[in-house]
Scaffold this motif. Structure first.
Motif, PDB file in Angstrom:
ATOM      1  N   TYR A 107       0.826  -1.208   0.000  1.00 37.43           N
ATOM      2  CA  TYR A 107       0.000   0.000   0.000  1.00 37.43           C
ATOM      3  C   TYR A 107       0.863   1.261   0.000  1.00 37.43           C
ATOM      4  CZ  TYR A 107      -3.778  -3.133   1.495  1.00 37.43           C
ATOM      5  OH  TYR A 107      -4.706  -4.137   1.576  1.00 37.43           O
ATOM      6  N   ALA A 108       0.255   2.333  -0.517  1.00 36.85           N
ATOM      7  CA  ALA A 108       0.773   3.687  -0.299  1.00 36.85           C
ATOM      8  C   ALA A 108      -0.157   4.341   0.722  1.00 36.85           C
ATOM      9  CB  ALA A 108       0.786   4.482  -1.593  1.00 36.85           C
ATOM     10  N   PHE A 109       0.416   5.064   1.675  1.00 33.96           N
ATOM     11  CA  PHE A 109      -0.378   5.648   2.756  1.00 33.96           C
ATOM     12  C   PHE A 109      -0.407   7.172   2.620  1.00 33.96           C
ATOM     13  CE2 PHE A 109       0.968   1.511   4.247  1.00 33.96           C
ATOM     14  CZ  PHE A 109      -0.238   0.981   4.698  1.00 33.96           C
TER      15      PHE A 109
ATOM     16  N   LEU B  17      -5.385  10.646 -10.456  1.00 36.90           N
ATOM     17  CA  LEU B  17      -5.565  11.133 -11.826  1.00 36.90           C
ATOM     18  C   LEU B  17      -6.285  10.041 -12.604  1.00 36.90           C
ATOM     19  CD1 LEU B  17      -4.886  13.334 -13.963  1.00 36.90           C
ATOM     20  CD2 LEU B  17      -2.751  12.099 -14.384  1.00 36.90           C
ATOM     21  N   LEU B  18      -7.507  10.336 -13.061  1.00 38.39           N
ATOM     22  CA  LEU B  18      -8.360   9.322 -13.668  1.00 38.39           C
ATOM     23  C   LEU B  18      -8.339   9.372 -15.197  1.00 38.39           C
ATOM     24  CD1 LEU B  18     -11.420   9.721 -11.290  1.00 38.39           C
ATOM     25  CD2 LEU B  18      -9.195   8.650 -10.879  1.00 38.39           C
TER      26      LEU B  18
ATOM     27  N   ARG C 290      -0.900   5.511 -11.972  1.00 39.22           N
ATOM     28  CA  ARG C 290      -1.665   6.767 -11.974  1.00 39.22           C
ATOM     29  C   ARG C 290      -0.954   7.817 -11.136  1.00 39.22           C
ATOM     30  NH1 ARG C 290      -5.745   3.301 -10.331  1.00 39.22           N
ATOM     31  NH2 ARG C 290      -6.243   4.574  -8.505  1.00 39.22           N
ATOM     32  N   ARG C 291      -0.435   7.388 -10.005  1.00 37.82           N
ATOM     33  CA  ARG C 291       0.269   8.304  -9.107  1.00 37.82           C
ATOM     34  C   ARG C 291       1.534   8.874  -9.767  1.00 37.82           C
ATOM     35  NH1 ARG C 291      -0.335  11.276  -4.287  1.00 37.82           N
ATOM     36  NH2 ARG C 291       1.748  12.114  -4.020  1.00 37.82           N
ATOM     37  N   GLU C 292       2.256   8.043 -10.486  1.00 36.42           N
ATOM     38  CA  GLU C 292       3.466   8.505 -11.179  1.00 36.42           C
ATOM     39  C   GLU C 292       3.130   9.575 -12.211  1.00 36.42           C
ATOM     40  OE1 GLU C 292       7.183   6.668 -13.813  1.00 36.42           O
ATOM     41  OE2 GLU C 292       5.657   5.343 -12.959  1.00 36.42           O
TER      42      GLU C 292
ATOM     43  N   LEU D  54      -1.240  -0.576  -4.099  1.00 37.09           N
ATOM     44  CA  LEU D  54      -0.446  -0.063  -5.211  1.00 37.09           C
ATOM     45  C   LEU D  54      -0.864  -0.628  -6.558  1.00 37.09           C
ATOM     46  CD1 LEU D  54       3.062  -0.175  -3.493  1.00 37.09           C
ATOM     47  CD2 LEU D  54       1.769   1.877  -4.085  1.00 37.09           C
ATOM     48  N   ASN D  55      -1.389  -1.864  -6.580  1.00 38.92           N
ATOM     49  CA  ASN D  55      -1.732  -2.490  -7.863  1.00 38.92           C
ATOM     50  C   ASN D  55      -3.211  -2.368  -8.198  1.00 38.92           C
ATOM     51  OD1 ASN D  55      -2.905  -4.267  -6.099  1.00 38.92           O
ATOM     52  ND2 ASN D  55      -1.806  -6.091  -6.805  1.00 38.92           N
TER      53      ASN D  55
END
Length: 306
Positions: free
Chosen positions: A172-174, A229-230, A245-247, A289-290
């Motif tokens: 996970y990213a928190f 970001l969608l 998406r985060r990148e 994350l995935n």
């Protein structure tokens, strides 16, 4: 043919070119992004030694189902094919102008009321028709199939409450749970319905996006905290993993006094939860994350109280 152009400009006060009519092959075009009183794009087509010009407030239409306004303006000299610069405020068209794209075009029809063209640029490609509706107002229509994914109508992805820390925090990213007003912001043609973000939308130029975030009051001011970001620049991103998406979101460098990209820490559950407590925030969200973006409640996003 350039009299109207010259009448509107003073060569001692603007860096714009003042060339003469120059016959060519009638096959060049330029699209300039023009940050004037209102953001728009200027489409210019070489014709009979000048550049026939239209101001297009929302840019070229990406889909045949949607036409865009195109306002016929005065012919411009051929030197405008490469013009970029800052037109002084107070002068006609005052504001910054950059070349958004340029290339060649093929003319399929040219009359006083209708122009059919095929653009062959690095960014602008395809068949378009410009047609007059009333006076200087025209419309521009894309004639070939959509060149990008359609803008989506989405519902937000929601976190599920959990009491215990995840067994594998490295998955996970928190992020902080901000406790603000959830807001999906659509940016298209340099515009958005989210009033706070209108200057940010203009800075996007022709790039389209759907941002996910919250409107939060920080230090007495409302700030948009963006954390996903969608959709971006013609591509739907919801099927991609959160890490991808985060990148892409981080590459946009959304940072300013009234908008920020939310910080995110992969694997750092304990430290982020303690920081949320220290700052008086309501909690922490763990985002797998995935995971793709799934509208509605999802087990891939977990909410923990601070």
């Amino acid at each position: 043919m350039l009299d109207r152009y010259r009448d509107k400009r003073d060569p001692s006060r603007t860096p714009e070119p003042f060339g003469e009519r120059r016959q060519g092959d009638d096959d060049q075009f330029v699209i300039q992004e023009h940050h004037a009183r209102s953001l728009h794009w200027d489409l210019r087509l070489e014709r009979d030694g000048v550049l026939a010009s239209w101001a297009v407030p929302k840019g070229l239409p990406p889909d045949p189902k949607v036409n865009h306004l195109a306002v016929r303006t005065e012919d411009h000299p051929m030197e405008y094919l490469t013009f970029e610069g800052e037109i002084p405020q107070g002068e006609y068209g005052g504001g910054s102008m950059t070349v958004w794209d340029r290339g060649t075009y093929t003319c399929e029809k040219w009359s006083e009321r209708e122009v059919k063209i095929v653009l062959n640029g690095s960014r602008a490609q395809g068949r378009f028709v410009l047609f007059q509706t009333h006076g200087k107002n025209w419309m521009i229509h894309r004639m070939d199939p959509p060149a990008r994914d359609p803008m989506p109508a989405l519902e937000p992805m929601l976190a599920v409450k959990r009491a215990k820390a995840p067994r594998r925090p490295g998955d996970y990213a928190f992020e902080f749970a901000w406790g603000g007003r959830r807001t999906l912001a659509t940016i298209d043609g340099g515009r958005t319905e989210v009033k706070l973000l209108r200057p940010l939308a203009e800075s996007f130029g022709s790039r389209s996006a759907v941002l996910d975030g919250e409107l939060v009051t920080l230090g007495g001011a409302e700030v948009y905290i963006c954390y996903d970001l969608l959709y971006y620049d013609g591509h739907l991103l919801t099927g991609l993993p959160f890490s991808s998406r985060r990148e892409t979101l981080q590459s946009l460098e959304i940072s300013g006094a009234r908008w920020q990209t939310a910080p995110s820490w992969p694997g750092e559950f304990g430290a982020v939860r303690q920081a949320a407590r220290d700052q008086g925030l309501p909690g922490v969200i763990g985002k797998r994350l995935n995971s793709p973006y799934e509208p509605g409640e999802s087990q891939s996003w977990l909410l923990f109280s601070a």
